[in-house]
Design a protein around this motif. Structure first.
Motif, PDB file in Angstrom:
ATOM      1  N   ASN A 450      14.188   8.788   4.131  1.00 55.49           N
ATOM      2  CA  ASN A 450      13.813   9.648   2.998  1.00 55.49           C
ATOM      3  C   ASN A 450      13.592   8.826   1.735  1.00 55.49           C
ATOM      4  N   GLU A 451      14.433   7.810   1.514  1.00 57.23           N
ATOM      5  CA  GLU A 451      14.247   6.929   0.343  1.00 57.23           C
ATOM      6  C   GLU A 451      12.934   6.160   0.452  1.00 57.23           C
ATOM      7  N   HIS A 452      12.623   5.722   1.666  1.00 58.45           N
ATOM      8  CA  HIS A 452      11.372   4.994   1.889  1.00 58.45           C
ATOM      9  C   HIS A 452      10.163   5.884   1.604  1.00 58.45           C
ATOM     10  N   GLU A 453      10.181   7.107   2.119  1.00 54.53           N
ATOM     11  CA  GLU A 453       9.060   8.037   1.897  1.00 54.53           C
ATOM     12  C   GLU A 453       8.950   8.432   0.430  1.00 54.53           C
ATOM     13  N   CYS A 454      10.078   8.577  -0.250  1.00 54.82           N
ATOM     14  CA  CYS A 454      10.061   8.946  -1.670  1.00 54.82           C
ATOM     15  C   CYS A 454       9.418   7.854  -2.513  1.00 54.82           C
ATOM     16  N   LYS A 455       9.824   6.609  -2.290  1.00 52.34           N
ATOM     17  CA  LYS A 455       9.243   5.504  -3.057  1.00 52.34           C
ATOM     18  C   LYS A 455       7.764   5.328  -2.739  1.00 52.34           C
ATOM     19  N   LYS A 456       7.397   5.549  -1.487  1.00 50.07           N
ATOM     20  CA  LYS A 456       5.995   5.420  -1.109  1.00 50.07           C
ATOM     21  C   LYS A 456       5.138   6.488  -1.788  1.00 50.07           C
ATOM     22  N   ASN A 457       5.639   7.716  -1.843  1.00 48.91           N
ATOM     23  CA  ASN A 457       4.900   8.794  -2.503  1.00 48.91           C
ATOM     24  C   ASN A 457       4.799   8.570  -4.004  1.00 48.91           C
ATOM     25  N   GLN A 458       5.847   8.011  -4.596  1.00 46.39           N
ATOM     26  CA  GLN A 458       5.793   7.719  -6.029  1.00 46.39           C
ATOM     27  C   GLN A 458       4.721   6.685  -6.349  1.00 46.39           C
ATOM     28  N   LEU A 459       4.606   5.689  -5.495  1.00 45.23           N
ATOM     29  CA  LEU A 459       3.573   4.680  -5.729  1.00 45.23           C
ATOM     30  C   LEU A 459       2.168   5.256  -5.551  1.00 45.23           C
ATOM     31  N   LEU A 460       1.997   6.111  -4.550  1.00 47.79           N
ATOM     32  CA  LEU A 460       0.662   6.628  -4.255  1.00 47.79           C
ATOM     33  C   LEU A 460       0.203   7.687  -5.252  1.00 47.79           C
ATOM     34  N   HIS A 461       1.131   8.350  -5.939  1.00 53.27           N
ATOM     35  CA  HIS A 461       0.761   9.444  -6.835  1.00 53.27           C
ATOM     36  C   HIS A 461       0.907   9.107  -8.313  1.00 53.27           C
ATOM     37  N   ARG A 462       1.179   7.860  -8.626  1.00 52.46           N
ATOM     38  CA  ARG A 462       1.248   7.512 -10.033  1.00 52.46           C
ATOM     39  C   ARG A 462      -0.159   7.261 -10.583  1.00 52.46           C
ATOM     40  N   GLU A 463      -0.291   7.210 -11.900  1.00 50.10           N
ATOM     41  CA  GLU A 463      -1.607   7.093 -12.528  1.00 50.10           C
ATOM     42  C   GLU A 463      -2.298   5.780 -12.166  1.00 50.10           C
ATOM     43  N   GLN A 464      -1.575   4.678 -12.241  1.00 54.64           N
ATOM     44  CA  GLN A 464      -2.150   3.390 -11.893  1.00 54.64           C
ATOM     45  C   GLN A 464      -2.024   3.140 -10.396  1.00 54.64           C
ATOM     46  N   PRO A 465      -3.094   2.758  -9.714  1.00 56.90           N
ATOM     47  CA  PRO A 465      -3.011   2.498  -8.271  1.00 56.90           C
ATOM     48  C   PRO A 465      -2.071   1.326  -7.985  1.00 56.90           C
ATOM     49  N   PRO A 466      -1.253   1.448  -6.938  1.00 61.57           N
ATOM     50  CA  PRO A 466      -0.296   0.377  -6.645  1.00 61.57           C
ATOM     51  C   PRO A 466      -0.992  -0.862  -6.096  1.00 61.57           C
ATOM     52  N   SER A 467      -0.374  -1.992  -6.334  1.00 63.12           N
ATOM     53  CA  SER A 467      -0.897  -3.245  -5.800  1.00 63.12           C
ATOM     54  C   SER A 467      -0.468  -3.400  -4.343  1.00 63.12           C
ATOM     55  N   GLN A 468      -1.096  -4.327  -3.673  1.00 66.80           N
ATOM     56  CA  GLN A 468      -0.775  -4.554  -2.266  1.00 66.80           C
ATOM     57  C   GLN A 468       0.640  -5.108  -2.097  1.00 66.80           C
ATOM     58  N   GLU A 475       6.980  -1.049   2.423  1.00 59.38           N
ATOM     59  CA  GLU A 475       6.891  -0.990   3.882  1.00 59.38           C
ATOM     60  C   GLU A 475       7.958  -1.844   4.546  1.00 59.38           C
ATOM     61  N   GLU A 476       8.381  -2.934   3.881  1.00 57.03           N
ATOM     62  CA  GLU A 476       9.393  -3.813   4.448  1.00 57.03           C
ATOM     63  C   GLU A 476      10.798  -3.233   4.382  1.00 57.03           C
ATOM     64  N   MET A 477      10.946  -2.086   3.706  1.00 55.40           N
ATOM     65  CA  MET A 477      12.264  -1.454   3.638  1.00 55.40           C
ATOM     66  C   MET A 477      12.741  -1.018   5.023  1.00 55.40           C
ATOM     67  N   MET A 478      11.803  -0.669   5.904  1.00 53.55           N
ATOM     68  CA  MET A 478      12.150  -0.224   7.250  1.00 53.55           C
ATOM     69  C   MET A 478      11.237  -0.891   8.271  1.00 53.55           C
ATOM     70  N   THR A 479      11.819  -1.198   9.418  1.00 59.39           N
ATOM     71  CA  THR A 479      11.017  -1.752  10.501  1.00 59.39           C
ATOM     72  C   THR A 479      10.292  -0.620  11.237  1.00 59.39           C
ATOM     73  N   ASP A 480       9.330  -0.993  12.065  1.00 57.87           N
ATOM     74  CA  ASP A 480       8.588   0.013  12.829  1.00 57.87           C
ATOM     75  C   ASP A 480       9.511   0.765  13.797  1.00 57.87           C
ATOM     76  N   LEU A 481      10.472   0.064  14.376  1.00 61.56           N
ATOM     77  CA  LEU A 481      11.405   0.712  15.299  1.00 61.56           C
ATOM     78  C   LEU A 481      12.277   1.737  14.571  1.00 61.56           C
ATOM     79  N   GLU A 482      12.732   1.387  13.364  1.00 60.63           N
ATOM     80  CA  GLU A 482      13.539   2.329  12.575  1.00 60.63           C
ATOM     81  C   GLU A 482      12.723   3.559  12.188  1.00 60.63           C
ATOM     82  N   LYS A 483      11.441   3.357  11.852  1.00 61.99           N
ATOM     83  CA  LYS A 483      10.591   4.503  11.503  1.00 61.99           C
ATOM     84  C   LYS A 483      10.419   5.433  12.701  1.00 61.99           C
ATOM     85  N   LYS A 484      10.211   4.858  13.875  1.00 68.58           N
ATOM     86  CA  LYS A 484      10.052   5.684  15.072  1.00 68.58           C
ATOM     87  C   LYS A 484      11.331   6.454  15.381  1.00 68.58           C
TER      88      LYS A 484
END
Length: 519
Positions: A450-468, A475-484
């Motif tokens: 939930n913390e990962h999704e919250c931070k991701k949504n904050q970056l995507l919906h802010r006025e300035q587009p996020p950097s790579q 994305e490095e907060m969680m591994t692919d296995l943890e997400k699954k």
């Protein structure tokens, strides 16, 4: 026993362990005074008082004076505790009829148990306020929605313990609303004014001057009886649309709406309504000519289920609705689904035959069901063993010998409904326990996701587009296995919650039918 266990799980999930222990104690022992609850529950007096206040706030218990002991007796209402499983349906129903303001009003009253109108309007207006509209207009919309819901009898005043006839009659009367208005919160700098802190002392936590509101002391709550009435109407309309066609469902909805307007609270047999009233109650987006409407009403009247009863020919035809019969139909449909899933299609066919013919011999069942006699015998006795059917021995003569007796199989729907209610309570309790344990076992993983999704949504919906780089860091907060694993865990929780809603609907149908014979 299973009902008590289920109510305890609901109390623990919504209020915590102390409230659960106090609630279970009152369920097992009935009405008890405060000193008995403190002594037997092993909690200090202040903790027990907080638990009782929480239950009183949500009207889950009531108290009455005990003249012999000069103290109050507290008694719990198990039915209202079970209604917690339907809160999401109540909120959705409010959204259907009164849009977003109605949804948020009902959500606030269900979460708070009861609330004054001014505070409810303030909280709901703050949620609807996105800063682009005038605050006065938002408050007026919420206020008007609140008034409409009171007029529709979906909201009512909270009855005081010592009620008289005048208060009982006026439970749908609104208080003076001239001074109730929504005030948008404004950020005030400390150096801007010296009067800010002193003024805040006279305001509530929500920023409204609740102490000086014209409706102070007048609390409102959800009228659960009418919400259940609307839920039952929706189930009836859905059943009619499935059995016949969607247009018949629209006509049935209009007949229910027309009869509800003229029907007193708590009556199963509605007052008579004419075809003209049914035509007026049709939705504006439903175009059914008068000739077709008459045909649909005749179809609903002549149907084997007898959804409508024609009482007279005046005013184009007068009709009445027997809710007790409709409750029986909904209950029977729910039980038939259980039989089909538990015993199979052949058992389902035999069970329906017993319901239709009332009582049959084994040979008659085999002939009508077109199933071999040996297989019918096994199915019938399995239904009797599981208490879905009843076997009755009737002597042919005065002698009660087995060779001269007739064995009739039948279904006692009332007794079966009460038996299945206990099984449904047990199943719902097991599902809730499974869901609660699954959430507790995966709490760390779910919080991290939930913390990962919250931070991701904050970056995507802010006025300035996020950097790579920022996106890679999130994305490095969680591994692919943890997400699954987290997604799989959420999927299991969602399926359990959906199963709980479906089972609660079955419980509602069974309990409505069981209670209709005790009214």
């Amino acid at each position: 026993m299973e009902r008590t266990r289920l109510c305890g799980l609901i109390l623990r999930e919504n209020f915590g362990d102390p409230v659960e222990q106090v609630g279970i104690y009152l369920m097992k022992n009935g009405a008890r005074p405060l000193f008995s609850i403190v002594r037997d529950c092993k909690y200090d007096r202040s903790t027990v008082q907080k638990c009782l206040r929480s239950l009183l706030q949500h009207q889950l218990i009531w108290h009455a004076p005990n003249r012999s002991a000069a103290c109050n007796l507290y008694e719990i209402d198990m039915n209202k505790i079970l209604w917690f499983s339907r809160y999401s349906k109540f909120i959705y129903l409010a959204k259907m009829h009164f849009d977003d303001p109605g949804e948020l009003i009902v959500e606030n009253l269900l979460l708070q148990g009861q609330n004054v109108m001014s505070n409810c309007v303030q909280v709901v207006s703050e949620k609807l306020d996105d800063g682009t509209k005038d605050e006065t207009g938002i408050g007026e919309v919420v206020m008007k929605t609140f008034q409409n819901m009171v007029e529709a009898k979906l909201l009512q005043r909270v009855q005081l313990p010592a009620t008289d006839l005048e208060i009982e009659v006026n439970k749908y009367v609104l208080p003076p609303i001239g001074g109730i208005q929504y005030r948008r919160k404004r950020s005030v700098e400390p150096s801007e004014t010296d009067e800010g802190p002193s003024k805040k002392k006279h305001k509530g936590e929500d920023g409204s001057a609740s102490d000086h509101a014209p409706d102070t002391g007048i609390f409102w709550c959800v009228n659960f009886a009418w919400f259940h009435h609307h839920l039952r109407d929706e189930a009836i309309v859905k059943a009619v649309a499935t059995k016949i066609d969607p247009s018949s469902g629209n006509v049935m909805r209009a007949a229910l709406n027309a009869s509800t307007v003229v029907t007193d609270d708590g009556l199963y047999n509605t007052k008579e309504v004419s075809s003209v009233e049914v035509s007026r109650a049709l939705s504006t987006d439903v175009n059914i000519p008068p000739e077709e409407l008459e045909q649909y009403l005749t179809l609903l009247t002549d149907h084997k289920v007898k959804m409508l009863h024609r009482c007279g020919d005046n005013a184009g035809g007068v009709y009445s609705i027997n809710y007790q019969k409709l409750d029986e139909i909904l209950c029977q449909s729910a039980i038939e689904c259980i039989v089909r899933e538990k015993f199979g299609s052949k058992s389902y066919r035999i069970f329906r035959l017993l319901l239709m013919k009332r009582s049959l011999e084994q040979k008659q069942v085999a002939d009508l069901a077109m199933i071999p006699t040996k297989e019918v015998k096994a199915i019938l006795y399995s239904l009797v063993a599981e208490k879905y059917a009843v076997l009755q021995e009737i002597p042919r003569s005065g002698d009660s010998g087995s060779s001269k007796a007739v064995y009739l199989f039948s279904v006692n729907l009332q007794r079966l409904a009460r038996s299945l209610l206990d099984q449904c309570y047990k199943a719902l309790g097991n599902m809730m326990t499974r869901r609660i344990e699954h959430v507790a076992d995966n709490r760390v993983l779910l919080d991290k996701f939930n913390e990962h999704e919250c931070k991701k949504n904050q970056l995507l919906h802010r006025e300035q587009p996020p950097s790579q780089e920022e996106l890679d860091e999130v994305e490095e907060m969680m591994t692919d296995l943890e997400k699954k694993d987290a997604e799989k865990c959420q999927d299991i929780i969602a399926k359990l919650e959906f199963a709980e809603l479906q089972l609660d609907e079955t419980i509602m149908f069974l309990s409505n039918y069981a209670n209709s014979w005790t009214v």
